[in-house]
Structure formats: structure tokens, C-alpha cells
Design an enzyme around this catalytic site. Structure first.
Site, PDB file in Angstrom:
ATOM      1  N   CYS A 169       2.938   8.645   1.476  1.00 50.51           N
ATOM      2  CA  CYS A 169       3.245   7.762   2.598  1.00 50.51           C
ATOM      3  C   CYS A 169       3.614   6.404   2.009  1.00 50.51           C
ATOM      4  O   CYS A 169       2.765   5.723   1.418  1.00 50.51           O
ATOM      5  CB  CYS A 169       2.036   7.651   3.515  1.00 50.51           C
ATOM      6  SG  CYS A 169       2.266   6.544   4.911  1.00 50.51           S
ATOM      7  N   CYS A 204       2.839  -4.729  16.012  1.00 50.19           N
ATOM      8  CA  CYS A 204       2.318  -3.805  17.028  1.00 50.19           C
ATOM      9  C   CYS A 204       0.837  -4.099  17.232  1.00 50.19           C
ATOM     10  O   CYS A 204       0.093  -4.362  16.273  1.00 50.19           O
ATOM     11  CB  CYS A 204       2.529  -2.362  16.588  1.00 50.19           C
ATOM     12  SG  CYS A 204       4.270  -1.889  16.478  1.00 50.19           S
ATOM     13  N   CYS A 218       4.688  -6.657   7.813  1.00 42.52           N
ATOM     14  CA  CYS A 218       5.589  -6.210   8.877  1.00 42.52           C
ATOM     15  C   CYS A 218       5.740  -7.321   9.906  1.00 42.52           C
ATOM     16  O   CYS A 218       4.740  -7.924  10.320  1.00 42.52           O
ATOM     17  CB  CYS A 218       5.040  -4.954   9.550  1.00 42.52           C
ATOM     18  SG  CYS A 218       6.133  -4.272  10.821  1.00 42.52           S
ATOM     19  N   CYS A 246      -1.972  -2.332  15.073  1.00 44.52           N
ATOM     20  CA  CYS A 246      -1.741  -2.145  13.643  1.00 44.52           C
ATOM     21  C   CYS A 246      -2.243  -3.335  12.836  1.00 44.52           C
ATOM     22  O   CYS A 246      -1.922  -4.492  13.133  1.00 44.52           O
ATOM     23  CB  CYS A 246      -0.246  -1.939  13.389  1.00 44.52           C
ATOM     24  SG  CYS A 246       0.159  -1.641  11.659  1.00 44.52           S
ATOM     25  N   CYS A 270      -4.358   1.121   7.694  1.00 45.11           N
ATOM     26  CA  CYS A 270      -3.113   0.493   7.239  1.00 45.11           C
ATOM     27  C   CYS A 270      -3.211  -1.021   7.237  1.00 45.11           C
ATOM     28  O   CYS A 270      -3.499  -1.640   8.252  1.00 45.11           O
ATOM     29  CB  CYS A 270      -1.977   0.927   8.153  1.00 45.11           C
ATOM     30  SG  CYS A 270      -0.402   0.169   7.762  1.00 45.11           S
ATOM     31  N   GLU A 300       0.824  -1.204   0.000  1.00 44.54           N
ATOM     32  CA  GLU A 300       0.000   0.000   0.000  1.00 44.54           C
ATOM     33  C   GLU A 300       0.862   1.259   0.000  1.00 44.54           C
ATOM     34  O   GLU A 300       1.938   1.283   0.593  1.00 44.54           O
ATOM     35  CB  GLU A 300      -0.898   0.024   1.245  1.00 44.54           C
ATOM     36  CG  GLU A 300      -1.890  -1.115   1.307  1.00 44.54           C
ATOM     37  CD  GLU A 300      -2.672  -1.141   2.612  1.00 44.54           C
ATOM     38  OE1 GLU A 300      -2.411  -0.260   3.469  1.00 44.54           O
ATOM     39  OE2 GLU A 300      -3.512  -2.024   2.792  1.00 44.54           O
TER      40      GLU A 300
END
Length: 407
Positions: free
Chosen positions: A150, A161, A157, A164, A378, A132
Site C-alpha cells: 500500500c 477527509c 494530503c 483520516c 494512516c 508511510e
């Protein structure tokens, strides 16, 4: 990670006009060990400097000025296919293709536009992975225009977290330099405007892919011609990498995804914090400021009832003052995502938190929510098209562990 999570989210009550465009054409535990791309494609033109393109032209029997033409075609005209380099001789184009060279641009798999003009793109890479990127336009009262890109640095990832969505979709690999740069060019094409600002706050942890991030930073600055001061690199914190970044003496901003004023609370929000104590992060940030003279920004996502009390703000102010000047806090009111137990704090709590920092002489700002609704935060858009979390090849993953960064 934080900006794509929150800057590109909006309350569900916001009226969103979305359109979808179909355009042409590991699972792993959290680790703070920098990882590398298993197979780097060295025959990609995008990401190469003008000097490198000139040398390539000479190597293929052309005059050096052909390299300047290549540079113009790639970065100014944004031509995506070698056979469309109409300014170049057909023989040169054939030589490039026969040598295995390609431009390195990917197709846009999906685009979603919000009512305020923010655009999220889902880019389909050469290996069919999806990443993205977001374009955030801001028009000021005096007529000036800012367009922020961005960008993502990884496919997924590994740090997971707790707030997220990207981590919930799993992790596959690092992005190569051209896969980062092309995100900015794609945003420019969609908006038909130059990107003025770049933030490494999309999918992934930039410091786990520092080599490609630094290479992409150079290209964005020198070739795409975006000023270093207009570029921000965000990190949740990876041991030894802040010092490494400082050694480049970039004039870009370092943003730390902090999210808590103490180690115990931070570990519940950011699991990888167990490998990088808060005092160690703060020491590295102080050293970064002394080395670069660039102010460090701290991203702080406000989670209702978790880390948004005035007492937390007071503790945060004490932490920052303990480690010296040169800091800025960017407060990010959380926008709920599917499957998350966290909630967005009330505006009164946000203002009280900001006020407590300001009264203790801490520079603070509250990020304006822009763009997409919570279901497209996200990682959400990618996860809609990739129903099963990414699984990394175990052999490939093991080979990436414990490998020092070589930039």
C-alpha cells in the site's frame, strides 16, 4: 488513502506485537487543483526504464549493455549506492557520481510489525520528509502467497477527509516517481518476497499527482514486473482526472472513495466533494468503464450512526443502478483514530448494510481488518515523529495552483 487508514488498523482489543527498528541510513484549504513537485530531481536512476539506462550508458561513453546491468542492479538486486555497483567499471561509477547521479533509495526511519505479519514502514526522504507504506501478507489455504504494498503518493494530503489522520498532519508536496517505486522495493526487502499487488491507497491523493503516479505505474509494471491488473489506483475524486486516467487505457482498477450515497452527506465526510458533485463523479466512472472495460470499485467507509443505515445502503444501490453496470462496493468498517468523533459500527450493522446491497444485486465485499492498532492508523505513525503539522511554503503553493496536468 482509505486502505492505509483501515486495512492497516485493528480493534484495540486485538493483541498486537509491535517492534520498532531504527535503520541506517501547508497547511492549506482543500483544493482539487492538481499540484506538482516544485523541484524535480532528474538525476535519479530509480524509475528509469532499461532503454533510458542504456542511453545514459552511451551518453557516458559506455556500451549499451551497461544499461542492462544498471537495470538489473537497481530492480533485481536492489543495490542502493552507485559505488556498490561492483559489476560496473570503477570509471563508470565515478562518471555517474561526478555527473550528479544517484540511485534514489531512501532510508527506513521506523518499522512496526503487527502480530498478523503486516508491516508499516516510515520512510525518510532526501529532504527529511516522512512517508508511510505498508506491506500486507496473505497466505491462502492452497499454499499461494500474496504480498500487497500500500503506497503513498504525497507527503501528507491536502484534502482533509474528516475521518483520516493523514490530513490532520498537513501537506507538503507530491512524491516523485522514484519515491513511489522505492516503497515497493522496501517492502520486498523487508519480506524477502516479491510484491504481487500494489494499491495507491496510502498517504495523499493520487490524482493530484497523476504525472508521477502514471510514471511509477509504468515502472512498477515494466521494470519491477507487477501485472497491471494487480495494481489499484484510489481517488476521492478530482475533476477531469478520471477521464485523463481512462485515456491511458490501463488494465488496472480504479477505486473511488465514495463514503456516502448522496451529495449532502458526502460533503460532510469529504469536504472536497463540494468541488466535484456526485453525479459528475458517477458520469466519469461510467465513461471510465466504457473506455477501459475495467470495473470500478467504490470504497465505502462505514461510520456508526453517520452513513451505515440500511436506508443508506438502499440509496447507494439505487445510485449505482442509475449509472449502469460494472461496479463493486468495498465496505470498510471504520477503526477509530485519535481525535476523531467517528465510531466503528457494530458487526450487525455492517452485515445488514452488505445484505441490503446484495439483495439489490450489487456486488459487495467487506474488507478484512489487518495489521496495526488504531493509534497507528494512516498518518498516525508519521504524526508521532512529526509533532507539528506540515506547513507549505506559500509562494511555492501558489505557484502550484491552477496548473493543468501534463502527463
Amino acid at each position: 488513502m482509505a486502505l492505509l487508514q483501515h486495512l492497516c488498523s485493528a480493534p484495540l482489543t486485538r493483541a498486537i506485537r509491535s517492534r520498532s527498528l531504527t535503520l541506517s541510513s501547508r497547511t492549506m484549504s482543500a483544493t482539487l487543483t492538481p499540484t506538482r513537485v516544485a523541484h524535480v530531481d532528474s538525476h535519479v536512476l530509480l524509475g528509469m526504464s532499461e532503454q533510458e539506462l542504456q542511453q545514459l550508458s552511451l551518453d557516458l561513453g559506455q556500451q549499451s549493455y551497461r544499461g542492462k546491468q544498471l537495470h538489473h542492479l537497481i530492480y533485481k538486486r536492489k543495490v542502493k549506492e552507485i559505488q556498490d555497483f561492483s559489476q560496473l567499471p570503477q570509471a563508470f561509477r565515478n562518471d555517474l557520481q561526478e555527473g550528479g547521479w544517484r540511485v534514489g533509495r531512501s532510508s527506513i526511519h521506523q518499522a512496526v510489525t503487527a502480530a498478523d505479519g503486516t508491516v508499516k514502514l516510515l520512510i525518510k526522504l532526501a529532504d527529511n520528509r516522512l512517508v508511510e507504506t505498508v506491506g500486507i501478507p496473505v497466505e491462502h489455504d492452497k499454499g499461494s502467497f500474496r504480498l500487497t504494498a500500500c503506497v503513498s503518493s504525497q507527503v501528507g494530503c491536502p484534502l482533509r477527509c474528516s475521518f483520516c489522520a493523514t490530513g490532520k498532519g498537513g501537506y507538503s508536496r507530491n512524491l516523485q516517481r522514484h519515491e513511489i517505486v522505492e516503497q515497493v522495493l522496501a517492502i520486498e526487502e523487508i519480506f524477502k518476497q516479491r510484491v504481487t499487488n500494489v494499491v495507491f491507497m496510502g498517504m495523499g491523493e493520487p490524482m493530484l499527482n497523476l504525472k508521477s503516479v502514471i510514471e511509477a505505474h509504468r515502472c512498477l509494471n515494466k521494470d519491477v514486473q507487477i501485472g497491471q491488473r494487480m495494481i489499484t489506483i484510489s481517488t476521492v475524486g478530482v475533476p477531469n482526472t478520471i477521464k485523463k486516467l481512462a485515456s491511458y487505457k490501463l488494465q488496472s482498477t480504479l477505486a473511488i472513495s465514495l463514503h456516502a450515497p448522496n451529495q449532502k452527506l458526502r460533503e460532510t465526510i469529504v469536504p472536497s466533494a463540494k468541488s466535484y458533485p456526485l453525479d459528475a463523479i458517477m458520469k466519469d466512472c461510467r465513461d471510465y468503464f466504457l473506455e477501459t472495460s475495467r470495473r470500478v470499485s467504490f470504497e465505502y467507509t462505514l461510520l456508526a450512526g453517520v452513513n451505515d443505515a440500511v436506508e443508506h445502503a438502499i440509496e447507494l444501490a439505487e445510485l449505482l443502478h442509475e449509472w449502469g453496470p460494472g461496479y463493486h462496493v468495498n465496505l470498510i468498517p471504520f477503526n477509530p483514530i485519535e481525535g476523531s468523533e467517528y465510531q466503528r459500527p457494530y458487526n450487525k450493522a455492517v452485515q445488514a448494510f452488505a445484505g441490503a446491497l446484495e439483495s439489490r444485486k450489487v456486488t459487495v465485499s467487506v474488507r478484512q481488518t489487518r495489521g496495526l492498532d488504531a493509534s497507528a492508523a494512516c498518518g498516525q505513525l508519521r504524526n508521532e515523529f512529526q509533532k507539528s503539522p506540515l506547513q507549505s511554503d506559500s509562494n511555492n503553493l501558489q505557484s502550484q495552483l491552477d496548473v493543468p496536468i501534463a502527463c
